[in-house]
Design an enzyme around this catalytic site. Sequence first.
Site, PDB file in Angstrom:
ATOM      1  CD  GLN A 153      38.432 -66.452 -26.741  1.00  0.00           C
ATOM      2  OE1 GLN A 153      39.485 -66.026 -26.092  1.00  0.00           O
ATOM      3  NE2 GLN A 153      37.209 -66.404 -26.196  1.00  0.00           N
ATOM      4  N   GLY A 154      37.003 -71.134 -29.103  1.00  0.00           N
ATOM      5  CA  GLY A 154      36.833 -72.630 -29.170  1.00  0.00           C
ATOM      6  C   GLY A 154      37.740 -73.004 -27.839  1.00  0.00           C
ATOM      7  CG  HIS A 179      36.004 -66.811 -20.528  1.00  0.00           C
ATOM      8  ND1 HIS A 179      36.160 -65.960 -21.262  1.00  0.00           N
ATOM      9  CD2 HIS A 179      35.528 -67.934 -21.239  1.00  0.00           C
ATOM     10  CE1 HIS A 179      35.981 -66.116 -22.496  1.00  0.00           C
ATOM     11  NE2 HIS A 179      35.373 -67.426 -22.618  1.00  0.00           N
ATOM     12  CD  GLU A 231      32.521 -71.943 -26.256  1.00  0.00           C
ATOM     13  OE1 GLU A 231      31.587 -72.999 -26.353  1.00  0.00           O
ATOM     14  OE2 GLU A 231      32.359 -70.668 -26.031  1.00  0.00           O
ATOM     15  CG  LEU A 232      31.278 -76.189 -30.352  1.00  0.00           C
ATOM     16  CD1 LEU A 232      30.488 -77.412 -30.023  1.00  0.00           C
ATOM     17  CD2 LEU A 232      30.547 -75.112 -31.312  1.00  0.00           C
ATOM     18  CG  ASP A 233      37.291 -78.751 -31.350  1.00  0.00           C
ATOM     19  OD1 ASP A 233      37.732 -77.927 -31.863  1.00  0.00           O
ATOM     20  OD2 ASP A 233      38.034 -79.766 -31.082  1.00  0.00           O
ATOM     21  CB  ALA A 275      43.393 -60.282 -27.110  1.00  0.00           C
TER      22      ALA A 275
END
Length: 217
Positions: free
Chosen positions: A26-27, A14, A89-91, A18
């Site tokens: 971000q996860g 992506h 994404e990875l948590d 920010a």
Amino acid sequence: MATDLTVELVAVRHGITAWNLERRYQGQQDIPLLFPDAEAGLLALREALESERFDAVYSSDLQRCQQTLEWAEAAKPGVPITLEPRLRELDFGEYEGKIYDELKDLSHYRAWVDSVGELQIPGGESAAQLRERLDAWLHDVAANAQADGHKKVLAVTHGGVIRELRRRFETIHFWDGTVAQAQGRRWQLIYHADTNGKGEWQCSSSSAVPAQVSATP
């Protein structure tokens, strides 16, 4: 699914958010793209993909990936789009929303870094758990390709996902798998299937997306 498949898989990360600029984990937080900062990368990605025709498109269901897909204009009319939670994404669990300076003195964070992601994050995932859901998704990609004749597939996803796919297909080290926002990788893959509906992906080549331009001597 007893015959081999040949599939070209393009996976792109992506655009800029920010939290990317603030270097926050971000996860699976649903953070949107940041404009105008994200625009240049998205336009370059659109240009790189404008002449390509994908048979199927998969996107993480988080909005930053859906926005990237919309900007890239890579899903042509009639091409199926699947919003895919397994491409998230990875948590990062307790680390989400935090930056390195907030975490560096925590023993479990230092241990996680030293393990190159193999330890499970408190309240989150391990790299093995991420690989497990990606394996399940890749199995479905093969099944759908077999059923519907897909030869070229696009996935809009996250940096950690692409890192794990690179480790799988390119057999590179964890720290070498990073891709920038609105960039990704292209893999030529062969799926060797068996009569039990199971199989294994093998990569014959990989390259950067957008393609890297060699400097002229």
